[in-house]
Design a protein around this motif. Sequence first.
Motif, short mmCIF file in Angstrom:
data_model
loop_
_atom_site.label_atom_id
_atom_site.label_comp_id
_atom_site.label_asym_id
_atom_site.label_seq_id
_atom_site.Cartn_x
_atom_site.Cartn_y
_atom_site.Cartn_z
N ALA A 120 -83.91 35.47 -22.81
CA ALA A 120 -84.67 36.70 -21.99
C ALA A 120 -83.94 37.97 -22.57
N GLY A 121 -84.51 38.65 -22.34
CA GLY A 121 -84.10 40.21 -23.11
C GLY A 121 -84.16 41.49 -22.14
N LEU A 122 -84.88 41.40 -21.16
CA LEU A 122 -85.26 42.23 -20.20
C LEU A 122 -85.19 42.13 -19.05
N SER A 123 -84.80 43.30 -18.10
CA SER A 123 -85.17 43.16 -16.59
C SER A 123 -86.18 44.01 -16.17
N THR A 124 -87.15 43.58 -15.54
CA THR A 124 -88.17 44.37 -15.00
C THR A 124 -87.83 45.03 -13.74
N HIS A 125 -88.05 46.52 -13.79
CA HIS A 125 -87.57 47.53 -12.84
C HIS A 125 -86.45 47.02 -12.02
N LEU A 126 -85.30 47.05 -12.68
CA LEU A 126 -84.16 46.56 -11.95
C LEU A 126 -83.91 47.35 -10.79
N GLY A 127 -83.25 46.65 -9.69
CA GLY A 127 -83.26 47.38 -8.34
C GLY A 127 -84.43 47.34 -7.54
N ASN A 128 -85.47 46.87 -7.88
CA ASN A 128 -86.73 46.68 -7.17
C ASN A 128 -87.34 45.41 -7.40
N GLY A 129 -88.19 44.87 -6.41
CA GLY A 129 -88.64 43.44 -6.67
C GLY A 129 -87.56 42.37 -6.20
N THR A 130 -87.12 42.76 -5.18
CA THR A 130 -85.98 42.12 -4.57
C THR A 130 -85.90 42.33 -2.84
N HIS A 131 -84.94 41.52 -2.25
CA HIS A 131 -84.76 41.67 -0.75
C HIS A 131 -84.32 43.01 -0.66
N ALA A 132 -84.50 43.49 0.64
CA ALA A 132 -84.00 44.90 1.08
C ALA A 132 -82.50 44.92 1.33
N VAL A 133 -82.03 43.86 1.72
CA VAL A 133 -80.45 43.50 2.05
C VAL A 133 -80.08 42.27 1.05
N LEU A 134 -79.29 42.56 0.15
CA LEU A 134 -78.57 41.67 -0.54
C LEU A 134 -77.00 41.25 -0.15
N PRO A 135 -76.46 40.18 -0.60
CA PRO A 135 -74.97 39.95 -0.26
C PRO A 135 -74.14 40.95 -1.31
N HIS A 140 -78.11 39.09 -7.72
CA HIS A 140 -78.63 39.15 -9.22
C HIS A 140 -78.60 40.50 -9.59
N ILE A 141 -78.43 41.72 -8.97
CA ILE A 141 -78.56 43.01 -9.66
C ILE A 141 -77.23 43.06 -10.52
N TRP A 142 -76.23 42.83 -9.85
CA TRP A 142 -74.94 42.81 -10.32
C TRP A 142 -74.78 41.83 -11.70
N ALA A 143 -75.40 40.92 -11.55
CA ALA A 143 -75.39 39.77 -12.78
C ALA A 143 -76.27 40.32 -13.81
N GLN A 144 -77.39 41.17 -13.61
CA GLN A 144 -78.29 41.67 -14.61
C GLN A 144 -77.43 42.70 -15.31
#
Length: 296
Positions: A120-135, A140-144
Motif C-alpha cells: 500500500a502506498g497512500l492514505s485516503t483523506h487522512l483524518g477523515n473516514g473514521t470514528h469521531a472519537v478515537l483512543p 490508525h491515524i498515528w500509525a499512518q
Amino acid sequence: MVTASRERILRALRAVAEARERSPLVARTVVGVHVEGPYLAAADGPRGAHDARHLRDPDPDELAGWLAAAPGLVRIVTLAPERPGSADYIRAATRAGVVVAVGHTDASPEQIREAARAGAGLSTHLGNGTHAVLPRHPNHIWAQLAEDALTATFIADGHHLPADAFVAMVRAKGTGRAVLVSDSVALAGCPPGEYRTPVGGSVTVEPSGTLRLTGTSLLAGSGRSLLDCVRWAVRETPFTLAEVWEMASTAPARALGLTGRGVIEVGARADLCVAEQQGAAEGQLRLVSTLVCGEA
C-alpha cells in the motif's frame, strides 16, 4: 468511483473508458480512476457516506474484472486493511500497477503496517473516514502518519480538517509526501438546502458550504474545488504558496508514478493552471486559464 454493486462499478468503468476512446481531450485529462471502496469498514463513521449494502471483502477476481473492463484505467483502490484478504489483494493490485490506499478504516496499527509491507502506498483523506472519537493512542491515524511508505492525501477545504490538524499532519509527512485532494462532489456550489443524490441519499448543503448526510454529522464529500483548497491552505496555515501548490500538483503526480506531469521543464507535458494574484495577501488567486498539452 464509490462503493456500489459489482455491476454498477463495471458499468461506470466502461463508461469512462469509452469516453476516453471517443475524445482525445478526455483521454489526455482523465489519467485514471480512483475506486474508493467497496472494501471499506462497515461501522458508522469509518463508512462515511458509502452504501453499507454493497460493502464487501477485497476480491482479486473483482479487481481482474475491473482491469479487463477498462485496461490501464484503474489507478487507485482504497480499502480498509482490517478486511479479510486485504494483504493478498494489495499484493495483486500492486503487481498490476494499481496504487492501493488505506482509508475508511478502523484498522489496528499492526494492520496498517501489514498493508504497507504488502505494498500500500497512500492514505485516503487522512483524518477523515473514521470514528469521531478515537483512543488517544494507539490508533490508525498515528500509525499512518508514522508509516513512511504511505503518502497521505488531505481534504483542505476548511470543513474536513481544522487548520491545526492539517498543519500537524503535513509536518509529520513532509510536503513531499502530502497530497491535496478536493473530494468535490456534484453538489459543490449548490445553494443551501436538502438534496437527493445517488451517493448518500439525502444530503444537506449548509450555509457554510459543508455537505452532510441529512440529520447527521457525517460529511458527504466536499463543496470546494482543488483551487479553493489551495487558497484555504495558504490563507489558514503557515505553508507557502509554493509548498501548497506542490502538494496539489507535483506530489500527486509523483504518488501515481506519472512522469512528465506536475513539473515545468523541457520535454514535460505542458499541463498548466495559470492563476494570478489578487490583492496583497498570498493565496488570493484567480484562475486565468488552463492548458492541456500546451493547448488552452
